[in-house]
Design a protein around this motif. Structure first.
Motif, PDB file in Angstrom:
ATOM      1  N   GLU A 152       0.890  -1.192  -0.065  1.00 26.91           N
ATOM      2  CA  GLU A 152       0.086  -0.134   0.054  1.00 26.91           C
ATOM      3  C   GLU A 152       0.878   1.181   0.011  1.00 26.91           C
ATOM      4  N   LEU A 153       1.860   1.278   0.692  1.00 29.45           N
ATOM      5  CA  LEU A 153       2.920   2.376   0.815  1.00 29.45           C
ATOM      6  C   LEU A 153       3.490   2.603  -0.459  1.00 29.45           C
ATOM      7  N   ASN A 154       3.892   1.599  -1.092  1.00 34.38           N
ATOM      8  CA  ASN A 154       4.719   1.571  -2.475  1.00 34.38           C
ATOM      9  C   ASN A 154       3.526   2.115  -3.471  1.00 34.38           C
ATOM     10  N   ASN A 155       2.421   1.722  -3.561  1.00 36.65           N
ATOM     11  CA  ASN A 155       1.551   2.361  -4.390  1.00 36.65           C
ATOM     12  C   ASN A 155       1.294   3.943  -4.333  1.00 36.65           C
ATOM     13  N   LEU A 171       2.140   9.396  -5.967  1.00 35.05           N
ATOM     14  CA  LEU A 171       2.789  10.636  -5.866  1.00 35.05           C
ATOM     15  C   LEU A 171       4.007  11.075  -6.544  1.00 35.05           C
ATOM     16  N   ARG A 172       4.853   9.946  -7.071  1.00 35.03           N
ATOM     17  CA  ARG A 172       5.970  10.288  -8.273  1.00 35.03           C
ATOM     18  C   ARG A 172       4.991  10.660  -9.512  1.00 35.03           C
ATOM     19  N   CYS A 173       3.866   9.934  -9.715  1.00 32.72           N
ATOM     20  CA  CYS A 173       3.253  10.549 -11.084  1.00 32.72           C
ATOM     21  C   CYS A 173       2.775  11.837 -10.825  1.00 32.72           C
ATOM     22  N   ALA A 174       2.447  12.163  -9.721  1.00 33.39           N
ATOM     23  CA  ALA A 174       1.954  13.827  -9.563  1.00 33.39           C
ATOM     24  C   ALA A 174       3.125  14.493  -9.654  1.00 33.39           C
ATOM     25  N   VAL A 175       4.037  14.253  -9.040  1.00 31.79           N
ATOM     26  CA  VAL A 175       5.328  14.655  -8.876  1.00 31.79           C
ATOM     27  C   VAL A 175       5.845  15.058 -10.486  1.00 31.79           C
ATOM     28  N   ASP A 176       6.041  14.139 -10.876  1.00 29.60           N
ATOM     29  CA  ASP A 176       6.530  14.202 -12.415  1.00 29.60           C
ATOM     30  C   ASP A 176       5.345  15.158 -13.427  1.00 29.60           C
ATOM     31  N   LEU A 211       8.202  20.631  -9.819  1.00 27.31           N
ATOM     32  CA  LEU A 211       8.805  19.332  -9.054  1.00 27.31           C
ATOM     33  C   LEU A 211       9.287  18.416 -10.307  1.00 27.31           C
ATOM     34  N   ALA A 212       8.741  18.380 -11.430  1.00 23.10           N
ATOM     35  CA  ALA A 212       9.319  17.269 -12.091  1.00 23.10           C
ATOM     36  C   ALA A 212      10.691  17.361 -12.419  1.00 23.10           C
ATOM     37  N   HIS A 213      11.581  18.271 -12.597  1.00 20.03           N
ATOM     38  CA  HIS A 213      12.867  18.347 -12.950  1.00 20.03           C
ATOM     39  C   HIS A 213      13.852  18.340 -11.843  1.00 20.03           C
ATOM     40  N   LEU A 214      13.403  18.016 -10.743  1.00 14.43           N
ATOM     41  CA  LEU A 214      14.222  17.766  -9.326  1.00 14.43           C
ATOM     42  C   LEU A 214      14.572  16.654  -9.206  1.00 14.43           C
ATOM     43  N   SER A 215      14.208  15.510  -9.877  1.00 11.57           N
ATOM     44  CA  SER A 215      14.632  14.015  -9.510  1.00 11.57           C
ATOM     45  C   SER A 215      14.499  13.856  -7.861  1.00 11.57           C
ATOM     46  N   LEU A 216      13.363  14.228  -7.213  1.00  9.36           N
ATOM     47  CA  LEU A 216      13.108  13.846  -5.923  1.00  9.36           C
ATOM     48  C   LEU A 216      13.140  12.371  -5.667  1.00  9.36           C
ATOM     49  N   THR A 217      13.881  11.892  -4.573  1.00 12.57           N
ATOM     50  CA  THR A 217      14.056  10.631  -4.179  1.00 12.57           C
ATOM     51  C   THR A 217      12.809  10.088  -3.522  1.00 12.57           C
ATOM     52  N   ALA A 271       0.710  15.669   0.136  1.00 17.97           N
ATOM     53  CA  ALA A 271       1.891  15.423  -0.006  1.00 17.97           C
ATOM     54  C   ALA A 271       2.712  16.083  -1.200  1.00 17.97           C
ATOM     55  N   GLU A 272       1.925  16.264  -2.209  1.00 17.08           N
ATOM     56  CA  GLU A 272       2.582  16.934  -3.230  1.00 17.08           C
ATOM     57  C   GLU A 272       2.593  18.518  -2.912  1.00 17.08           C
ATOM     58  N   ALA A 273       1.679  19.121  -2.088  1.00 20.83           N
ATOM     59  CA  ALA A 273       1.535  20.397  -1.915  1.00 20.83           C
ATOM     60  C   ALA A 273       2.943  20.656  -1.023  1.00 20.83           C
ATOM     61  N   VAL A 274       2.999  19.942  -0.006  1.00 20.72           N
ATOM     62  CA  VAL A 274       4.199  20.474   0.952  1.00 20.72           C
ATOM     63  C   VAL A 274       5.453  19.991   0.396  1.00 20.72           C
ATOM     64  N   LEU A 275       5.500  19.084  -0.797  1.00 23.63           N
ATOM     65  CA  LEU A 275       6.865  19.091  -1.458  1.00 23.63           C
ATOM     66  C   LEU A 275       7.271  20.367  -2.415  1.00 23.63           C
ATOM     67  N   VAL A 276       6.087  21.040  -2.889  1.00 24.23           N
ATOM     68  CA  VAL A 276       6.035  22.131  -3.600  1.00 24.23           C
ATOM     69  C   VAL A 276       6.698  23.080  -2.852  1.00 24.23           C
TER      70      VAL A 276
END
Length: 293
Positions: free
Chosen positions: A17-20, A25-30, A35-41, A59-64
């Motif tokens: 579930e966590l991996n999903n 979130l990776r799809c949203a970041v990309d 965020l897309a160009h930052l190669s977030l881990t 989570a996407e909002a806090v990363l921005v």
């Protein structure tokens, strides 16, 4: 699938579930231009998810906000604070990672607000140091990443000279919106009446509702409800020995693989940027060593 109660909420421990969630979130970041160009881990994405109750949108909002803060502060959204950025400020002891745990076993950030005078030390220094200490607490510690941290503020001796609206606003913005961290509690110990009756109503609108609900007020008589005696200093009602900030700073230099040079707080010009403070004090220290030879 086992589940664990945390802050009144069931937290799934399913790896799938966590991996999903991380994948979503990776799809949203990309797809996010900021965020897309930052190669977030994946590790950072996981931190953001835990910090926001595993909500992908939050989570996407806090990363921005997090990456924007670093872009604005360091000029590079991929950059992170290093010990050289905050060396001098940490020596004040205003922010400390004492190695304590709360009664639930979660790590603690100790804050001594009565040592901070915004008229002398610009607010950017305390905000930068806060970001650095949060990074130290949450980057590798799985307990902090998943279940959060407790912030203990000893308000003994605090007064108006230790307060500014600017520093309060920036600190609360970081904790509310700009850093991927779960705050379990913010414990205000021995808060004076001017804080509880005046300042609290002034600063509450500056923070998120979720953060405001994390604040609890305690005294020396009640603090042991939240901490074991061996997790507090004697002056806070416990039995633990004090660790000098100089020792902590030197350990951080070793951890980050950087050369250490001592700094004297008496010679610090707080109007300078922290990199300049560290560099200038290193040069002065080198000159003093040469003169001694």
């Amino acid at each position: 699938m086992s589940k664990k109660k945390f802050n009144g909420m069931e937290r799934s421990e399913s790896t799938d579930e966590l991996n999903n969630k991380i994948f979503s979130l990776r799809c949203a970041v990309d797809a996010n231009e900021a965020l897309a160009h930052l190669s977030l881990t994946d590790a950072l994405l996981e931190r953001a998810l835990w910090a926001r109750n595993c909500s992908v949108a939050d989570a996407e909002a806090v990363l921005v906000a997090y990456c924007h803060w670093y872009l604005k502060t360091l000029g590079d959204a991929k950059a992170r604070m290093g010990i050289h950025n905050v060396h001098a400020f940490l020596l004040t002891g205003i922010l400390q990672i004492p190695g304590w745990q709360d009664a639930d076993g979660q790590p603690v950030l100790l804050v001594l607000p009565n040592r901070y005078c915004p008229a002398k030390i610009p607010e950017r220094h305390i905000v930068n140091a806060l970001m650095y200490m949060l990074e130290c607490l949450t980057t590798k510690d799985q307990r902090a990443k998943r279940h959060g941290i407790t912030i203990l503020c000893d308000m003994t001796g605090w007064g108006w000279e230790n307060f500014s609206m600017g520093s309060a606003s920036r600190i609360l913005q970081v904790l509310s919106y700009s850093f991927p961290v779960r705050i379990r509690k913010i414990v205000l110990m021995n808060a004076p009446e001017i804080f509880t009756q005046i300042v609290w109503t002034m600063i509450t609108p500056m923070m998120s509702l979720d953060l405001a609900e994390r604040f609890v007020f305690h005294t020396y008589d009640t603090i042991l409800e939240l901490f074991e005696e061996d997790q507090l200093l004697a002056e806070l009602g416990g039995t633990r020995e004090h660790v000098a900030m100089e020792t902590f700073v030197q350990a951080r230099y070793r951890s980050e693989g950087l050369p250490f040079s001592p700094i004297s707080l008496a010679t610090v010009n707080w109007q300078e940027d922290m990199d300049d403070i560290t560099r200038n004090n290193s040069i002065n220290s080198l000159h003093r060593r040469k003169e001694a030879l």
